[in-house]
Write a protein that holds these residues in place. Structure first.
Motif, PDB file in Angstrom:
ATOM      1  N   ALA B 391       0.825  -1.204   0.000  1.00 12.76           N
ATOM      2  CA  ALA B 391       0.000   0.000   0.000  1.00 12.76           C
ATOM      3  C   ALA B 391       0.859   1.254   0.000  1.00 12.76           C
ATOM      4  O   ALA B 391       2.028   1.239   0.397  1.00 12.76           O
ATOM      5  N   ALA B 392       0.261   2.348  -0.474  1.00 14.23           N
ATOM      6  CA  ALA B 392       0.858   3.674  -0.357  1.00 14.23           C
ATOM      7  C   ALA B 392      -0.289   4.648  -0.144  1.00 14.23           C
ATOM      8  O   ALA B 392      -1.436   4.342  -0.472  1.00 14.23           O
ATOM      9  N   GLY B 393       0.013   5.800   0.416  1.00 12.78           N
ATOM     10  CA  GLY B 393      -1.055   6.767   0.670  1.00 12.78           C
ATOM     11  C   GLY B 393      -0.557   7.901   1.534  1.00 12.78           C
ATOM     12  O   GLY B 393       0.555   8.404   1.313  1.00 12.78           O
ATOM     13  N   PHE B 394      -1.378   8.293   2.510  1.00 12.73           N
ATOM     14  CA  PHE B 394      -1.040   9.456   3.342  1.00 12.73           C
ATOM     15  C   PHE B 394      -1.335   9.176   4.808  1.00 12.73           C
ATOM     16  O   PHE B 394      -2.341   8.535   5.141  1.00 12.73           O
ATOM     17  N   TRP B 395      -0.459   9.674   5.671  1.00 16.06           N
ATOM     18  CA  TRP B 395      -0.719   9.621   7.100  1.00 16.06           C
ATOM     19  C   TRP B 395      -1.604  10.814   7.473  1.00 16.06           C
ATOM     20  O   TRP B 395      -1.367  11.936   7.028  1.00 16.06           O
ATOM     21  N   VAL B 396      -2.634  10.529   8.261  1.00 15.96           N
ATOM     22  CA  VAL B 396      -3.627  11.556   8.591  1.00 15.96           C
ATOM     23  C   VAL B 396      -3.694  11.732  10.109  1.00 15.96           C
ATOM     24  O   VAL B 396      -3.702  10.737  10.846  1.00 15.96           O
ATOM     25  N   GLU B 397      -3.686  12.995  10.570  1.00 18.86           N
ATOM     26  CA  GLU B 397      -3.896  13.257  12.000  1.00 18.86           C
ATOM     27  C   GLU B 397      -5.005  14.282  12.160  1.00 18.86           C
ATOM     28  O   GLU B 397      -5.037  15.275  11.432  1.00 18.86           O
ATOM     29  N   ASN B 398      -5.882  14.049  13.078  1.00 25.09           N
ATOM     30  CA  ASN B 398      -7.029  14.934  13.335  1.00 25.09           C
ATOM     31  C   ASN B 398      -7.755  15.322  12.050  1.00 25.09           C
ATOM     32  O   ASN B 398      -8.121  16.480  11.844  1.00 25.09           O
ATOM     33  N   GLY B 399      -7.904  14.344  11.167  1.00 22.42           N
ATOM     34  CA  GLY B 399      -8.659  14.578   9.939  1.00 22.42           C
ATOM     35  C   GLY B 399      -7.900  15.329   8.864  1.00 22.42           C
ATOM     36  O   GLY B 399      -8.463  15.656   7.820  1.00 22.42           O
ATOM     37  N   VAL B 400      -6.600  15.607   9.119  1.00 21.81           N
ATOM     38  CA  VAL B 400      -5.822  16.389   8.155  1.00 21.81           C
ATOM     39  C   VAL B 400      -4.627  15.567   7.650  1.00 21.81           C
ATOM     40  O   VAL B 400      -3.900  14.948   8.441  1.00 21.81           O
ATOM     41  N   ILE B 401      -4.431  15.574   6.315  1.00 19.44           N
ATOM     42  CA  ILE B 401      -3.312  14.828   5.718  1.00 19.44           C
ATOM     43  C   ILE B 401      -1.990  15.445   6.180  1.00 19.44           C
ATOM     44  O   ILE B 401      -1.801  16.658   6.103  1.00 19.44           O
ATOM     45  N   GLN B 402      -1.058  14.581   6.671  1.00 24.34           N
ATOM     46  CA  GLN B 402       0.228  15.057   7.178  1.00 24.34           C
ATOM     47  C   GLN B 402       1.358  14.859   6.166  1.00 24.34           C
ATOM     48  O   GLN B 402       2.043  15.796   5.815  1.00 24.34           O
ATOM     49  N   TYR B 403       1.573  13.645   5.703  1.00 24.50           N
ATOM     50  CA  TYR B 403       2.663  13.397   4.748  1.00 24.50           C
ATOM     51  C   TYR B 403       2.396  12.083   3.999  1.00 24.50           C
ATOM     52  O   TYR B 403       1.631  11.238   4.474  1.00 24.50           O
TER      53      TYR B 403
END
Lengths: 479, 449
Positions: B391-403
């Motif tokens: 898989a690939a994608g994005f790390w999300v915190e508090n509903g916001v994409i981080q990296y």
């Protein structure tokens, strides 16, 4: 005149002179190269499912593809009818890739003579239909004797008989006959409410007699049957696979799908000409540990991935891709070789007359090292040993690749302990190859089951390797 | 412009119907007690460009006929891509020949007459586009250029391609059904390569429709490809952890694809599905509702009948998480003492009902977790439901994409994954047989560093 020329040209009222005229006609436009690819193929499949001969099928394909190449540009058209009208119409469409103008002359045909890697067998008629069905029945019976609790057994037998004829404006005139056979079986076992499947199979560029040959005192088909049962039985005992990065030992043979994904695709000439591969522009650099020598070899006798000539008429070759970790070369077809200023390597392949050729792998494997498999496993404190795989996939630009283990075990304190469930392994090709720290002395090739997909085109391939250790690879389990 | 009904393809359909009827008649003459045949023909243009120059022009012309004959309950099949009268005759003979060696299997046979679609409705699937190679090249170059010009970190291109195809499909069987219809399919795509530090990443964008005027603009396709590629630059691994996961809409259809395999007759009668005996049981969380609409006008997976001529109808597949139907072709249906459902050859426009407005709303509900935008490999076992994919994608915190993240795997068991679906976005992906928004699962195992 060869039988192939008789069948594909003469029987369609075509002559070599007419092919030259067609190529001349294409060369009235500014093209560097043009070729005509005639193909006829017959394909049969027999399926036995729980004692029922469920279906047999037979497929016929016949046609011609016409290609005009002008630098990086290609015009392509094809027809499922082989006659002069269809050929001329396709030529007109293909040459539209380039403007009218001067181009060099079409060369006089010269027949390609290439060493024979497999005989021109006709597998489909090599065994009576009733005997094909009996072979499948015997195989199912063998599986049921080994595993009376089997819930379901499916076996299948298939063969392709293909004739090709290639006529090109560089003077290439080549014909080939390409047999390909395959036998497969799968068994579903149930134990304590848990169901697991095991499967096995093999094939070669031979006739059906291959499956009845004795290997270590038993017919080859029986080995497949035993292997399928063994796989299913192991899967029934498997515990959850671990999740995380750890040392991974790969078995010999089919686990060579590692090389196909981690380096093979990334070394195909088209990606490298375009600078799209993680290996682009790196010839002469260290791209793998010095223990790794990787070759692509179309010349192995009777192998599924082997070729006498490739689909541009270039004889198959033994090409060193990586030698002691140093990147030596890419796999090429004529167009990409010419644009990169190197020689074609015998890797031009196409699924059929209706598809354009591209640089593709044949049999890709790593040469043997020094260690026994037991020594390699003993060197691992905690990790996994993966002995069998499903498919894989690669993103050649980022270098990320995956391949999915279908038979694997935990290694604890240098010993194989428990079987684990299938899991996907993921890594970055150039990085993983540098982490190969031990290579076994047990090089073997797969049994002849590989299918490689690229740009929607499938071709048969082979893979192989000795057992080897990768110091760190991410294992996608759940535990 | 030619009115669709006068288009020459309609007389081509009549010719093909006659050819199919002839093949069926011949099968009968040679001893078949029943038979079915399908014939297709597609023609079109595929053009690709790279770095502003044309790369390939392909003129496509593909066709084929497949026939299955039944001699009593013995079945034989053969097919050919060569449509000459001689080849057609020889495949019929070959199929009859094969039937001599196959078993007497009472489940064999063409579909039951009562289920057939004898007067198929038109579904508006045919919208020919007389695009010239030059126009196609222009569109490709425009899409690629929009991507290359978007940002200096877009350094290379894998090219752009446009294809436009029209084709017909005709099916006939010995119950007297012979029906066919034309359809078109047009697409434009581009893939570019971005580079930052030593990392190279690629991503693509595409637009696909039966109606060329419905395609997104070349510029929009190029921008999307550039933005997706840039978003992946600087991707890193994650450490191994268990977190909530969102499958973004464009890959979420794969989850329902595994459902299609598991409730398909082939897997069920072979006892090879993790969803055996699951009819009328709760297999998803109650928030999941899926309906099938085979007759959507211009739909990419629309069809008036399936590949056995069985009429397709609207169906509730999943209601509040409960499985309402298996997907059965005639053979499997007879093996299971059930009735065929019109799913020979696949599904027809599944619509997954959203619970959230859009992806942002779903991200907010998830809070912290992984947004998966890419899946790799085939690590899915339909017998057990075991699931493990790259898989690939994005790390999300508090509903916001981080990296961006890559080189990780996600794993679980599909049974649990289905039960753990907690939300479905309204960001519907319409380019496939399953139309779904993004899907939120409450927890999956990530393997990484």
């Amino acid at each position: 005149m060869s039988n192939v020329e008789q069948n594909l040209l003469t029987n369609s009222q075509l002559t070599r002179e007419q092919l030259t005229q067609t190529l001349d006609y294409i060369h009235q436009h500014k093209v560097n190269y043009a070729d005509l690819y005639f193909q006829s193929s017959h394909h049969e499949t027999w399926v036995l499912e729980d004692g029922i001969v469920k279906d047999g099928s037979y497929n016929i394909e016949r046609g011609v593809g016409v290609r005009a190449v002008s630098g990086e540009k290609t015009g392509f058209s094809y027809s499922d009818a082989i006659n002069i009208e269809a050929l001329n119409k396709a030529a007109e469409a293909a040459r539209s890739i380039a403007q009218t103008g001067e181009s060099h002359k079409v060369q006089v045909f010269s027949d390609v003579s290439a060493p024979i890697q497999f005989q021109p067998a006709q597998p489909i008629t090599s065994m009576a239909d009733a005997d094909k069905v009996s072979l499948l029945r015997e195989m199912e019976q063998c599986i049921r004797d080994l595993a009376p609790e089997a819930q379901q057994v499916v076996s299948s037998l298939s063969a392709v008989y293909e004739e090709v004829l290639i006529a090109a404006s560089d003077g290439t005139f080549a014909t080939d006959i390409r047999p390909l056979i395959r036998l497969n079986c799968s068994v579903l076992l149930e134990k304590n409410g848990r169901r697991e499947r095991g499967s096995a199979g093999g094939g070669a560029r031979l006739d059906y007699g291959y499956f009845k040959e004795l290997v270590d005192g038993e017919p080859r088909w029986m080995q497949f049957a035993k292997e399928a049962v063994r796989q299913a039985q192991i899967n029934l005992e498997a515990i959850d696979a671990p999740a995380g990065t750890m040392p991974v030992v790969l078995g010999s043979g089919w686990p060579g799908v590692l090389l196909h994904e981690a380096v093979g695709h990334g070394l195909e000439g088209d990606f490298n000409r375009k600078g799209a591969s993680a290996f682009s522009g790196r010839i002469g650099e260290q791209v793998a540990s010095s223990l790794c020598t990787v070759v692509d070899d179309g010349t192995l006798a009777n192998r599924r991935g082997s070729l006498n000539i490739d689909d541009e008429g270039t004889p198959a070759a033994y090409n060193v891709l990586i030698e002691n970790g140093i990147l030596k070369g890419y796999m090429q077809d004529k167009q990409n070789a010419s644009l990169m200023g190197v020689a074609p390597t015998g890797n031009a392949r196409r699924e059929s007359y209706a598809h354009l050729p591209m640089p593709r792998m044949t049999n890709t494997y790593m040469l043997a090292g020094e260690h026994t498999q037991e020594e390699i496993i003993r060197s691992v404190d905690k990790g996994i040993f993966a002995n069998n795989f499903g498919g894989g996939q690669v993103d050649i630009t980022s270098g990320k690749f995956v391949f999915s283990a279908s038979e694997a075990y935990l290694i604890e304190n240098g010993k194989i302990t428990q079987p684990i469930k299938g899991a996907t392994l993921i890594g970055n090709g150039p990085e993983v190859m540098k982490k190969v720290s031990m290579v076994g002395n047990d090089l073997s090739l797969d049994r002849g089951v590989g299918v490689c997909g690229k740009d929607g085109q499938s071709v048969p391939v082979g893979v192989g390797q000795p057992s080897l250790k990768i110091d760190e690879l991410t294992v996608g389990g759940t535990a | 412009m030619t009115q669709p009904q006068q288009h020459p393809i309609f007389s081509q359909i009549d010719d093909v119907k006659n050819a199919v009827a002839e093949v069926l008649a011949q099968a009968k003459k040679l001893g078949a007690t029943s038979a079915e045949a399908a014939m297709s023909s597609t023609s079109g243009l595929s053009v690709s460009t790279r770095m502003g120059e044309v790369e390939t022009i392909e003129f496509n012309q593909d066709g084929g006929l497949g026939i299955s004959v039944y001699v009593g309950n013995h079945k034989g099949s053969a097919s050919t891509a060569d449509l000459s009268p001689k080849a057609l005759r020889s495949v019929v003979e070959k199929a009859i020949d094969i039937a001599k060696f196959t078993s007497d299997d009472p489940c064999n046979g063409v579909a039951d007459e009562a289920l057939l679609e004898m007067s198929p409705p038109g579904l508006d699937l045919f919208h020919p586009w007389e695009v010239s190679p030059d126009e196609a090249i222009e569109q490709c170059i425009a899409a690629e250029k929009a991507a290359l010009d978007y940002d200096p970190r877009i350094v290379n291109s894998d090219g752009a391609s446009l294809s436009s195809h029209q084709g017909i499909r005709v099916y006939g069987n010995s119950h007297g059904l012979i029906a066919g219809f034309p359809r078109t399919r047009h697409s434009l795509s581009t893939m570019v390569i971005g580079k930052e530090a030593e990392q190279m990443q690629r991503d693509s964008a595409f637009t696909l429709s039966r109606v060329h005027t419905e395609l997104k603009s070349a510029n929009a396709v190029g921008l999307e490809a550039a933005q997706s590629t840039l978003a992946k630059l600087g991707s890193q691994k994650l450490s191994t952890r268990k977190v909530p996961v969102i499958f973004r809409a464009d890959i979420a259809n794969s989850l329902f694809g595994h459902l299609v395999s598991a409730i398909g007759g082939g897997a069920l009668y072979r006892k090879s599905s993790f969803l055996m005996d699951s009819l009328d049981t709760q297999i998803f969380n109650t928030c999941v509702n899926i309906e099938e609409k085979p007759h959507l006008l211009q739909g990419l997976a629309s069809s008036p009948f399936d590949s056995e001529g069985v009429k397709t109808i609207d169906r509730e597949i999943i209601t509040d998480g409960v499985l309402n139907t298996y997907l059965l072709a005639s053979y499997a249906a007879r093996r299971m003492n059930m009735q065929a459902t019109g799913h020979a050859g696949g599904i027809h426009n599944w619509l997954v009902k959203p619970t959230h407005d859009d992806l942002s709303a779903l991200l907010a509900t998830m809070g912290t977790g992984l947004l998966v935008t890419e899946l790799m490999g085939q690590g899915v076992n339909t017998v057990t439901g075991d699931y493990s994919r790259g898989a690939a994608g994005f790390w999300v915190e508090n509903g916001v994409i981080q990296y961006p993240v890559s080189e990780i795997t996600i794993a679980g068991n599909l049974k649990d994954m289905f039960a753990n679906i907690e939300g479905l976005g309204g960001d519907i992906e319409c380019r496939g047989a399953v139309q779904t928004g993004s899907v939120l699962l409450n927890s999956m195992q990530i393997a990484g560093e």
